[in-house]
Design a protein around this motif. Structure first.
Motif, short mmCIF file in Angstrom:
data_model
loop_
_atom_site.label_atom_id
_atom_site.label_comp_id
_atom_site.label_asym_id
_atom_site.label_seq_id
_atom_site.Cartn_x
_atom_site.Cartn_y
_atom_site.Cartn_z
N PHE A 1 0.81 -1.21 0.00
CA PHE A 1 0.00 0.00 0.00
C PHE A 1 0.85 1.27 0.00
O PHE A 1 1.87 1.36 0.68
N GLU B 1 0.01 5.76 -0.32
CA GLU B 1 -1.04 6.77 -0.39
C GLU B 1 -1.02 7.52 -1.71
O GLU B 1 -2.02 8.11 -2.11
N SER B 2 0.11 7.50 -2.41
CA SER B 2 0.19 8.13 -3.74
C SER B 2 1.14 7.33 -4.61
O SER B 2 2.01 6.60 -4.10
N ARG C 1 -0.54 -0.87 -4.40
CA ARG C 1 -1.97 -0.57 -4.38
C ARG C 1 -2.10 0.82 -3.75
O ARG C 1 -1.72 1.02 -2.59
N ILE C 2 -2.63 1.77 -4.53
CA ILE C 2 -2.72 3.15 -4.08
C ILE C 2 -4.05 3.36 -3.36
O ILE C 2 -5.12 3.11 -3.92
N THR C 3 -3.98 3.81 -2.10
CA THR C 3 -5.19 4.05 -1.32
C THR C 3 -4.85 4.94 -0.13
O THR C 3 -3.73 4.91 0.38
N LYS C 4 -5.83 5.69 0.32
CA LYS C 4 -5.70 6.44 1.57
C LYS C 4 -6.54 5.79 2.67
O LYS C 4 -6.66 6.32 3.78
N ASN C 5 -7.12 4.66 2.35
CA ASN C 5 -7.99 3.94 3.28
C ASN C 5 -7.14 2.99 4.14
O ASN C 5 -6.77 1.90 3.69
N HIS C 6 -6.89 3.37 5.36
CA HIS C 6 -6.01 2.56 6.22
C HIS C 6 -6.73 1.39 6.87
O HIS C 6 -6.11 0.60 7.59
N VAL D 1 -7.48 -1.05 5.28
CA VAL D 1 -6.95 -2.23 4.58
C VAL D 1 -5.83 -2.91 5.36
O VAL D 1 -5.46 -4.06 5.06
N GLU E 1 -6.82 -8.82 -4.77
CA GLU E 1 -8.05 -9.57 -4.54
C GLU E 1 -7.84 -11.07 -4.73
O GLU E 1 -8.41 -11.89 -3.98
#
Length: 453
Positions: free
Chosen positions: A60, A62-63, A73-78, A80, A344
């Motif tokens: 993961f 964030e950018s 995998r780009i995400t700001k949803n922690h 995960v 996934e």
């Protein structure tokens, strides 16, 4: 550097963290059961003496750093974080069952992605779970990669308390224009603060990753970056060539080839950087790596015990390396295996209780011979033929392909083996490629690898 040699040998070439290289793995003849058998064999042969290595891929970010070639995998949803950690620990338990005895951990490395995307508490849960009911080898080393922009004192202290002593910071370049186009932002102050914090806590080794050949990079910007880095005096520096592979990593299409230094300029960037690092007191180790004279990498290089695997150069040698997490690659010496590349799919396999391996390669007798020589060249700059123990046509053909490189002064070639010359140190990938029988048997019709220089 001789310009004619640079032009001649600046071809697409593998980095040789493995042999065979991944595009030449024989997928049709590979099965997870073969991989499982090879893991058990390798574990039984070496765990008691050498222990095993663990690599954990934490994908993961964030950018998106547009230069990056890693599986992310780009995400700001922690949110995960915890499900992913649970999946990795379940995968580790599958391997524990396969091994059937208590593993001795010799190396543990957290890579990514951005390991410091995870909270300190979740990293503690991960590491505690991995190290539960294992033996820690007397020479064990634990290390992790970190982003200077989000690494906190809590990260550093938590991992230190768990046994980590090595830290690697991704710097790449301090020039604002370069950072903007590659979308990788960290300030000198952030890097300085994390470095000083780590040393105050007790970390014994700090590595900086730097890249030459980035878009908009100039001689002046590289020299400026190198001068700033020298003031902070990291123990190790990995000075990598930017690998432009937009057909694999579409994020690299944020810029075009016109933004990149041309081949002669990129070669000059490398030579200037290499020269500056030596002036700062660093010793060159293998390919792309530099370390201060008292560093364990330098000692291993001098003593001929340097090792190279999918994690890069190390002074630790293990035959068995288990990769955990999405896209992670494992190596039993007799076989390679890679986990599912899509997050996934990885999670789904874990939930079904299936080892998440989706492709791999079982090495043939010829593969093992060639692999040994390529590893020797990459780690010690020389190798010895054993014509009686290695009646290998693939090797004989490779030796013939080495003759032009000897004529160009890259190696000293004789009946007993080869030795890389001072000039040849800049062309290790090309030297190894001459021995790469699989590549020569099936030359790619399209570009598979980044350029050698």
């Amino acid at each position: 550097m001789d310009k004619s040699l640079t032009a001649k040998y600046n071809v697409a070439a593998p980095r040789y963290t493995s042999y065979p290289t991944m595009p030449y793995w024989e997928l049709d003849t590979f099965s997870p059961n073969q991989w499982i058998r090879s893991v058990k064999t390798s574990f039984n042969e070496t765990n008691t003496k050498d222990g095993i290595s663990l690599y954990v891929h934490l994908p993961f970010c964030e950018s998106l750093c547009t230069y990056c070639g890693c599986n992310t995998r780009i995400t700001k949803n922690h949110r995960v974080e915890e499900p992913y950690i649970n999946a990795v620990l379940k995968e580790w338990q599958m391997y524990r069952t396969i091994m059937g005895d208590v593993p001795a951990i010799r190396e543990l490395h957290l890579g990514g992605g951005t390991p410091t995307f995870f909270s300190a508490g979740n990293l503690q849960k991960l590491i505690s779970g991995l190290l539960d009911w294992v033996n820690i080898h007397p020479q064990a080393e634990l290390s992790f990669e970190a982003h200077p922009g989000n690494t906190t004192e809590a990260h550093l202290q938590t991992l230190f308390d768990l046994g980590f002593r090595r830290l690697s910071l991704g710097i790449q370049d301090f020039d604002p224009a370069v950072q903007l186009i590659i979308n990788r932002h960290q300030t000198l102050e952030q890097v300085r603060d994390v470095t000083h914090m780590a040393r105050k806590i007790g970390y014994t080794s700090v590595n900086y990753d730097l890249i030459y050949g980035l878009p908009l990079q100039t001689m002046d910007s590289l020299v400026s970056t190198m001068n700033l880095v020298s003031e902070l005096a990291p123990d190790r520096i990995a000075f990598y060539s930017y690998a432009h592979v937009p057909w694999i990593k579409p994020g690299q299409r944020k810029f075009t080839e016109a933004d990149l230094p041309d081949a002669p300029t990129k070669a000059k960037l490398y030579e200037i950087g290499r020269s500056l690092l030596k002036n700062y007191g660093y010793t060159e180790v293998g390919m792309d790596h530099f370390a201060l004279p008292n560093d364990a990498l330098v000692k291993a290089g001098t003593e001929g015990t340097l090792h190279r695997n999918f994690m890069g150069y190390t002074h630790q040698h293990t035959q068995l390396m288990i990769g955990l997490g999405v896209s992670a690659i494992s190596d039993s010496w007799y076989a390679f295996a890679q986990n599912q590349k899509k997050l996934e799919d990885y999670i789904n396999d874990i939930e079904l209780g299936i080892l998440p391996v989706f492709k791999g390669h079982v090495l043939t007798t010829d593969d093992l011979v060639i692999r040994k020589h390529i590893l020797n060249i990459m780690c010690t700059g020389q190798t010895l033929w054993n014509h009686h123990a290695e009646p290998c046509e693939a090797l004989l053909m490779g030796i013939e392909r080495l003759e032009p490189l000897a004529n160009d002064g890259l190696i000293e070639l004789c009946s007993w083996g080869l030795k890389v010359t001072e000039t040849g140190k800049r062309f290790l990938r090309n030297i190894c490629m001459a021995l790469d029988t699989r590549l020569y048997r099936d030359k790619p019709s399209t570009q598979l690898f980044s350029m050698a220089i």
